[in-house]
Design a protein around this motif. Sequence first.
Motif, PDB file in Angstrom:
ATOM      1  N   ALA A 186     -11.093   8.288  -0.261  1.00  0.00           N
ATOM      2  CA  ALA A 186     -12.471   7.696  -0.621  1.00  0.00           C
ATOM      3  C   ALA A 186     -13.326   8.633  -0.144  1.00  0.00           C
ATOM      4  O   ALA A 186     -13.584   8.752   0.982  1.00  0.00           O
ATOM      5  CB  ALA A 186     -12.408   6.119  -0.252  1.00  0.00           C
TER       6      ALA A 186
ATOM      7  N   THR B 200     -10.450   0.521   0.263  1.00  0.00           N
ATOM      8  CA  THR B 200     -11.373   1.061   0.742  1.00  0.00           C
ATOM      9  C   THR B 200     -12.460   1.956  -0.155  1.00  0.00           C
ATOM     10  O   THR B 200     -11.751   2.845  -0.915  1.00  0.00           O
ATOM     11  CB  THR B 200     -10.934   2.062   1.860  1.00  0.00           C
TER      12      THR B 200
ATOM     13  N   ILE C 193     -12.161  11.078   8.159  1.00  0.00           N
ATOM     14  CA  ILE C 193     -12.558  10.881   9.479  1.00  0.00           C
ATOM     15  C   ILE C 193     -11.263  11.177  10.647  1.00  0.00           C
ATOM     16  O   ILE C 193     -11.835  11.662  11.504  1.00  0.00           O
ATOM     17  CB  ILE C 193     -13.146   9.604   9.853  1.00  0.00           C
ATOM     18  N   GLN C 194     -10.135  11.047  10.279  1.00  0.00           N
ATOM     19  CA  GLN C 194      -9.108  11.031  11.194  1.00  0.00           C
ATOM     20  C   GLN C 194      -8.336  12.618  11.100  1.00  0.00           C
ATOM     21  O   GLN C 194      -7.669  12.792  11.792  1.00  0.00           O
ATOM     22  CB  GLN C 194      -7.942  10.145  10.898  1.00  0.00           C
TER      23      GLN C 194
ATOM     24  N   LYS D  70     -11.589   7.624  -4.793  1.00  0.00           N
ATOM     25  CA  LYS D  70     -10.877   8.765  -4.425  1.00  0.00           C
ATOM     26  C   LYS D  70     -11.431   9.939  -5.478  1.00  0.00           C
ATOM     27  O   LYS D  70     -11.560   9.513  -6.718  1.00  0.00           O
ATOM     28  CB  LYS D  70      -9.423   8.787  -4.520  1.00  0.00           C
TER      29      LYS D  70
ATOM     30  N   LYS E 241      -3.961  -5.912  -5.446  1.00  0.00           N
ATOM     31  CA  LYS E 241      -2.782  -5.218  -4.705  1.00  0.00           C
ATOM     32  C   LYS E 241      -2.005  -6.342  -4.254  1.00  0.00           C
ATOM     33  O   LYS E 241      -0.757  -6.047  -4.329  1.00  0.00           O
ATOM     34  CB  LYS E 241      -3.292  -4.265  -3.723  1.00  0.00           C
TER      35      LYS E 241
ATOM     36  N   VAL F  73     -12.781   2.812   8.638  1.00  0.00           N
ATOM     37  CA  VAL F  73     -12.861   3.831   7.802  1.00  0.00           C
ATOM     38  C   VAL F  73     -11.788   4.694   7.229  1.00  0.00           C
ATOM     39  O   VAL F  73     -11.459   5.073   6.382  1.00  0.00           O
ATOM     40  CB  VAL F  73     -13.692   4.847   8.758  1.00  0.00           C
TER      41      VAL F  73
ATOM     42  N   GLU G 118      -6.752   1.162  -9.978  1.00  0.00           N
ATOM     43  CA  GLU G 118      -8.040   0.773  -9.600  1.00  0.00           C
ATOM     44  C   GLU G 118      -9.135   0.991 -10.705  1.00  0.00           C
ATOM     45  O   GLU G 118      -8.900   1.892 -11.206  1.00  0.00           O
ATOM     46  CB  GLU G 118      -8.351   1.464  -8.209  1.00  0.00           C
TER      47      GLU G 118
ATOM     48  N   SER H 171       0.905  -1.118   0.090  1.00  0.00           N
ATOM     49  CA  SER H 171      -0.076  -0.085   0.131  1.00  0.00           C
ATOM     50  C   SER H 171       0.826   1.078   0.014  1.00  0.00           C
ATOM     51  O   SER H 171       1.907   1.312   0.595  1.00  0.00           O
ATOM     52  CB  SER H 171      -0.620  -0.140   1.182  1.00  0.00           C
ATOM     53  N   ALA H 172       0.439   2.236  -0.660  1.00  0.00           N
ATOM     54  CA  ALA H 172       1.052   3.575  -0.642  1.00  0.00           C
ATOM     55  C   ALA H 172       0.143   4.486   0.159  1.00  0.00           C
ATOM     56  O   ALA H 172       0.621   5.673   0.578  1.00  0.00           O
ATOM     57  CB  ALA H 172       0.845   4.262  -2.031  1.00  0.00           C
ATOM     58  N   SER H 173      -0.662   3.976   1.010  1.00  0.00           N
ATOM     59  CA  SER H 173      -1.600   4.842   2.156  1.00  0.00           C
ATOM     60  C   SER H 173      -0.689   5.141   3.335  1.00  0.00           C
ATOM     61  O   SER H 173      -0.607   4.273   4.119  1.00  0.00           O
ATOM     62  CB  SER H 173      -2.773   4.159   2.020  1.00  0.00           C
TER      63      SER H 173
ATOM     64  N   ARG I 140      -1.767   6.141   5.769  1.00  0.00           N
ATOM     65  CA  ARG I 140      -2.898   5.944   6.988  1.00  0.00           C
ATOM     66  C   ARG I 140      -2.694   4.571   7.263  1.00  0.00           C
ATOM     67  O   ARG I 140      -2.827   4.144   8.524  1.00  0.00           O
ATOM     68  CB  ARG I 140      -4.508   6.290   6.613  1.00  0.00           C
ATOM     69  N   ARG I 141      -2.831   3.436   6.206  1.00  0.00           N
ATOM     70  CA  ARG I 141      -2.509   2.193   6.665  1.00  0.00           C
ATOM     71  C   ARG I 141      -1.035   1.846   7.230  1.00  0.00           C
ATOM     72  O   ARG I 141      -1.101   0.969   8.107  1.00  0.00           O
ATOM     73  CB  ARG I 141      -2.715   1.456   5.058  1.00  0.00           C
TER      74      ARG I 141
HETATM   75  C1  LIG Z   1     -13.268   7.401   4.143  1.00  0.00           C
HETATM   76  C2  LIG Z   1     -11.782   7.574   4.450  1.00  0.00           C
HETATM   77  C3  LIG Z   1     -10.833   7.197   3.484  1.00  0.00           C
HETATM   78  N1  LIG Z   1      -9.494   7.333   3.962  1.00  0.00           N
HETATM   79  C4  LIG Z   1      -8.464   6.786   2.711  1.00  0.00           C
HETATM   80  C5  LIG Z   1      -8.072   5.346   3.102  1.00  0.00           C
HETATM   81  C6  LIG Z   1      -7.288   5.259   1.784  1.00  0.00           C
HETATM   82  O1  LIG Z   1      -6.035   5.741   1.779  1.00  0.00           O
HETATM   83  C7  LIG Z   1      -8.009   5.904   0.829  1.00  0.00           C
HETATM   84  C8  LIG Z   1      -8.909   4.964  -0.121  1.00  0.00           C
HETATM   85  O2  LIG Z   1      -8.111   4.798  -1.201  1.00  0.00           O
HETATM   86  P1  LIG Z   1      -7.607   3.346  -1.525  1.00  0.00           P
HETATM   87  O3  LIG Z   1      -7.838   3.085  -3.190  1.00  0.00           O
HETATM   88  O4  LIG Z   1      -8.304   2.262  -0.503  1.00  0.00           O
HETATM   89  O5  LIG Z   1      -6.041   3.251  -1.096  1.00  0.00           O
HETATM   90  P2  LIG Z   1      -4.773   4.031  -1.563  1.00  0.00           P
HETATM   91  O6  LIG Z   1      -4.725   4.343  -2.966  1.00  0.00           O
HETATM   92  O7  LIG Z   1      -4.774   5.515  -0.713  1.00  0.00           O
HETATM   93  O8  LIG Z   1      -3.596   3.153  -1.162  1.00  0.00           O
HETATM   94  P3  LIG Z   1      -3.066   1.830  -1.660  1.00  0.00           P
HETATM   95  O9  LIG Z   1      -4.185   1.402  -2.915  1.00  0.00           O
HETATM   96  O10 LIG Z   1      -1.766   1.823  -2.292  1.00  0.00           O
HETATM   97  O11 LIG Z   1      -3.320   1.071  -0.500  1.00  0.00           O
HETATM   98  O12 LIG Z   1      -9.076   6.756   1.545  1.00  0.00           O
HETATM   99  C9  LIG Z   1      -9.058   7.945   4.863  1.00  0.00           C
HETATM  100  O13 LIG Z   1      -7.851   8.233   5.068  1.00  0.00           O
HETATM  101  N2  LIG Z   1     -10.071   8.698   5.711  1.00  0.00           N
HETATM  102  C10 LIG Z   1     -11.320   8.266   5.476  1.00  0.00           C
HETATM  103  O14 LIG Z   1     -11.994   8.724   6.418  1.00  0.00           O
END
Ligand SMILES: Cc1cn([C@H]2C[C@H](O)[C@@H](COP(=O)(O)OP(=O)(O)OP(=O)(O)O)O2)c(=O)[nH]c1=O
Length: 189
Positions: free
Chosen positions: A146, A70, A151-152, A81, A51, A169, A32, A7-9, A11-12
């Motif tokens: 997304a 997500t 929320i954070q 997103k 992924k 979330v 995606e 993951s590039a996120s 938050r994860r």
């Molecule tokens: C609803 C919600 C989503 N999100 C984020 C989480 C995910 O990073 C993003 C949804 O996109 P994803 O496509 O799930 O994830 P990503 O593209 O960020 O990362 P990767 O595919 O590499 O794992 O939205 C929040 O941070 N807070 C929120 O409240």
Amino acid sequence: MTIILASASPRRRDLLTQVGCDFVVMTSGVVEDNAQAVPPHELAVLQAKEKALDVFSKVQAHDVVIGADTIVVLDGQVYGKPVDKNDARRMLTSLAGKEHQVITGIAVVTAKEIWNDFVVTNVKIGDIKAEEIEAYLTTGEPMDKAGAYAIQGMGALFVESINGCYANVVGLPLNKLSELLKKAGVKLL
Ligand SMILES: Cc1cn([C@H]2C[C@H](O)[C@@H](COP(=O)(O)OP(=O)(O)OP(=O)(O)O)O2)c(=O)[nH]c1=O
């Protein structure tokens, strides 16, 4: 054995760090496509698997790879997103005053097996004024989230209530992840 978060996120990464997991990050090359004609929970699981499998193909056979996806679902419509500010405005305007679902698909891949599942959290967004949406858009926060809110982050100002897993979330349902990791033979505690 190395645990790899596909993951590039950020938050994860933060959520996995929060539970004391020793892991490395490798980003997948998966593009995606939220327009696929499958039910929302299947879409999230499908993309989480894609992924994780993409990254698994580049690592050692004894490694464990975690993937997640997500999405936000309002009245059966999937919001990923936002592509731009207008898209984010559209999403936030339609989420206002309603309850939606946040679904995270999760996959744990080992050489032996793929464990996958999804978690649904209900989120009620309160009434939001157009000027509040405009002010939120200027923060830039909606753009990589997304449903166009976090929320954070400042997006918490819009969240009236949630029913279900909070971490789900934010992007990684930790309780469900722990369950899948245990099946894969990995204990976090
Ligand atoms: C609803 C919600 C989503 N999100 C984020 C989480 C995910 O990073 C993003 C949804 O996109 P994803 O496509 O799930 O994830 P990503 O593209 O960020 O990362 P990767 O595919 O590499 O794992 O939205 C929040 O941070 N807070 C929120 O409240």
